[in-house]
Design an enzyme around this catalytic site. Structure first.
Site, PDB file in Angstrom:
ATOM      1  N   HIS A 100       0.984  -0.948   0.011  1.00  0.00           N
ATOM      2  CA  HIS A 100       0.174   0.019   0.116  1.00  0.00           C
ATOM      3  C   HIS A 100       0.733   1.132  -0.010  1.00  0.00           C
ATOM      4  CE1 HIS A 100      -3.339   2.921   0.875  1.00  0.00           C
ATOM      5  NE2 HIS A 100      -2.275   3.299   1.747  1.00  0.00           N
TER       6      HIS A 100
ATOM      7  N   ASP B 232     -15.051   3.811   7.496  1.00  0.00           N
ATOM      8  CA  ASP B 232     -14.165   4.892   7.156  1.00  0.00           C
ATOM      9  C   ASP B 232     -14.501   5.756   6.047  1.00  0.00           C
ATOM     10  OD1 ASP B 232     -11.421   5.800   6.814  1.00  0.00           O
ATOM     11  OD2 ASP B 232     -11.407   4.894   4.625  1.00  0.00           O
TER      12      ASP B 232
ATOM     13  N   ARG C  70     -13.994  14.137   7.729  1.00  0.00           N
ATOM     14  CA  ARG C  70     -12.588  14.492   8.163  1.00  0.00           C
ATOM     15  C   ARG C  70     -12.268  15.416   6.979  1.00  0.00           C
ATOM     16  NH1 ARG C  70      -9.186   9.609   8.157  1.00  0.00           N
ATOM     17  NH2 ARG C  70      -7.432  11.061   8.663  1.00  0.00           N
TER      18      ARG C  70
ATOM     19  N   SER D 197      -7.644   4.368   9.357  1.00  0.00           N
ATOM     20  CA  SER D 197      -8.321   4.622   8.176  1.00  0.00           C
ATOM     21  C   SER D 197      -7.712   3.924   7.264  1.00  0.00           C
ATOM     22  CB  SER D 197      -8.256   6.000   7.645  1.00  0.00           C
ATOM     23  OG  SER D 197      -8.605   6.201   6.226  1.00  0.00           O
TER      24      SER D 197
ATOM     25  N   LYS E 199      -8.645  -0.699   6.263  1.00  0.00           N
ATOM     26  CA  LYS E 199      -9.132  -1.295   4.773  1.00  0.00           C
ATOM     27  C   LYS E 199      -8.134  -2.215   4.508  1.00  0.00           C
ATOM     28  CE  LYS E 199      -9.092   3.082   3.726  1.00  0.00           C
ATOM     29  NZ  LYS E 199      -9.143   4.439   3.298  1.00  0.00           N
TER      30      LYS E 199
HETATM   31  N1  URA Z   1      -5.836   8.036   3.006  1.00  0.00           N
HETATM   32  C1  URA Z   1      -6.684   7.058   3.662  1.00  0.00           C
HETATM   33  O1  URA Z   1      -7.084   6.287   3.427  1.00  0.00           O
HETATM   34  N2  URA Z   1      -7.012   7.390   4.923  1.00  0.00           N
HETATM   35  C2  URA Z   1      -6.571   8.755   5.446  1.00  0.00           C
HETATM   36  O2  URA Z   1      -6.832   9.082   6.319  1.00  0.00           O
HETATM   37  C3  URA Z   1      -5.484   9.443   4.524  1.00  0.00           C
HETATM   38  C4  URA Z   1      -5.025   8.877   3.382  1.00  0.00           C
END
Ligand code: URA
Length: 437
Positions: free
Chosen positions: A82, A161, A168, A183, A187
């Protein structure tokens, strides 16, 4: 407890219990917390801070707000990479097929570009017909057939999220490490992985520009992955300049295919190098090799033999993509695009090729999106002709922008001109890899 009582705990700077965090996330998902209450809560978290226990509890609650993929029917180690996002950051398209060719299953769930950074899903959609909306069953089936699948987040993966991130974003509470960790990791952990390699970017084009913050983010994500039983490592890599030769969508897919076909383009070296470094780390974490030297040799062998390219071609076919739609020569040719050449104003060494300015210029001409619902022009983009540290003469080409119209190209001319700086003395480019966690 009512939402306002839980919000008051954090407002007053006290530690939230696991059950209070569970109640918050349940309220986000079932709609019993209003948007203003969720926003007040994330602002209280942002200003008062979260302990490591709270961060873990939040990650756990967000992860279990949806489905955790069960890939136990696939008899291979499962790993993923990632990246926190950047400009020209295209390594997923190289890494997934390399890992698949090494016998590792890669359930890659990716995002779209937003702001100046590109997104893997957008690049994949630049391949005609490529389907990134795979239902879980089909996603699993493609992984068992070719070793990897690349899809967008379904409504069932960490649904909390989606809602939290939108609020956010609207309340200036994105840049706080524990919220970012919860966050991203909720995932990624939903992919049911054994191993995870994180590419945390640092520099102007990164979402955390400063190296200390990037290292802290990397450490927090690695610790969280390990807390959840996933072998996790992070590479902190430079994003002060774009990665590789191209920034855009079709052109980035082209650069990856050239790497997979061992037809390396000038200035594509860093894309290949970072892809191999991240692949090697994933290979060791997945238990396929014991050390980085043999893992790197295996990754290079899979690239060199064409095995990784074969996996890519097979995946493309299985996900409905027409591999023949990917350009085989100049990716901008025949599209009727307008060009804007950026030339060196004096002789010297390239000191700066600012990733942020180049990324923003590509977005402004339609190659990325400013709002989540914006469409993308896959054909436009930027081609780098000189990298940081290169010696140039006055008038040499530094880069070329390919835009849909002359007006689009002109609108970002000043920004692109200012993206480059030439030094009178030789420049040592910063290393591609700035740290390992
Ligand atoms: N990418 C995400 O998926 N979440 C965040 O909080 C910041 C970047």
């Amino acid at each position: 407890m009512r939402p306002q009582e839980i919000i008051a705990v954090k407002r007053d700077g006290r530690e939230l219990s696991r059950s209070e965090i569970d109640a918050f996330i349940a309220g986000v998902c079932d709609g019993s917390w209003a948007d203003y209450q969720i926003s007040a809560m994330v602002m209280a978290m942002f200003t008062r801070g979260l302990s490591e226990d709270e961060q873990n509890a939040l990650t756990y609650a967000m992860l279990h707000s949806g489905e955790v993929l069960d890939l136990s029917g696939i008899p291979m180690p499962k790993a993923d990479k990632h990246s926190t996002g950047g400009v020209g950051d295209k390594t997923s398209l190289v890494i997934a097929p390399i890992l698949a060719a090494c016998g590792i299953a890669v359930p890659m769930i990716s995002g779209r570009g937003l702001g100046h950074t590109g997104g893997t899903l957008d690049k994949l959609e630049a391949i005609a017909g490529y389907d990134v909306n795979l239902p879980t069953g089909h996603f699993r089936e493609i992984i068992s057939k070719c070793g990897f699948a690349m899809s967008g987040q379904t409504a069932d993966i960490a649904p909390a999220d989606k809602k939290l991130y939108a609020l956010r974003d609207a309340t200036a509470t994105v840049p706080y490490i524990p919220l970012i960790v919860a966050s991203i990791m909720s995932k990624k952990l939903a992919e049911g992985l054994d191993a995870l390699v994180l590419d945390v970017k640092t520099g102007s084009g990164a979402f955390m520009p400063n190296i200390e913050d990037s290292m802290r983010l990397a450490e927090a994500m690695v610790q969280t992955g390990r807390n959840f039983g996933v072998r996790t490592e992070a590479v902190v890599s430079d994003m002060g300049r774009p990665l590789g030769r191209y920034a855009g969508n079709t052109c980035e897919v082209y650069e990856c295919v050239k790497i997979l076909r061992n037809e390396l383009l000038e200035l594509s070296g860093p894309t290949r190098e970072l892809s191999l470094e991240l692949s090697a780390r994933a290979i060791v974490l997945a238990g396929v090799e014991n050390d980085l030297v043999s893992a790197r040799a295996l990754a290079e062998a899979k690239l060199g033999s064409g095995a990784a390219y074969e996996r890519f071609a097979e995946n493309c076919r299985l996900q409905g993509g027409d591999i023949d739609s990917i350009p085989t020569t100049d990716p901008f040719a025949g599209k009727g695009l307008s060009t804007l050449e950026i030339k060196a104003e004096c002789s010297g060494w390239v000191e700066r090729a600012d990733a942020l300015a180049i990324g923003e210029a590509v977005v402004e001409i339609g190659g990325g999106r400013i709002h989540a619902e914006d469409g993308i022009d896959f054909d436009v983009g930027f081609e780098c002709f000189a990298e940081v540290g290169s010696e140039v003469r006055e008038g040499d080409l530094l880069g070329v922008l390919y835009a849909r119209t002359n007006e689009d190209a002109d609108s970002v001319g000043a920004k692109l001109g200012a993206a480059y700086k030439i030094s009178e003395t030789p420049i040592e480019p910063p290393p591609l890899i700035r740290g390992i966690v």
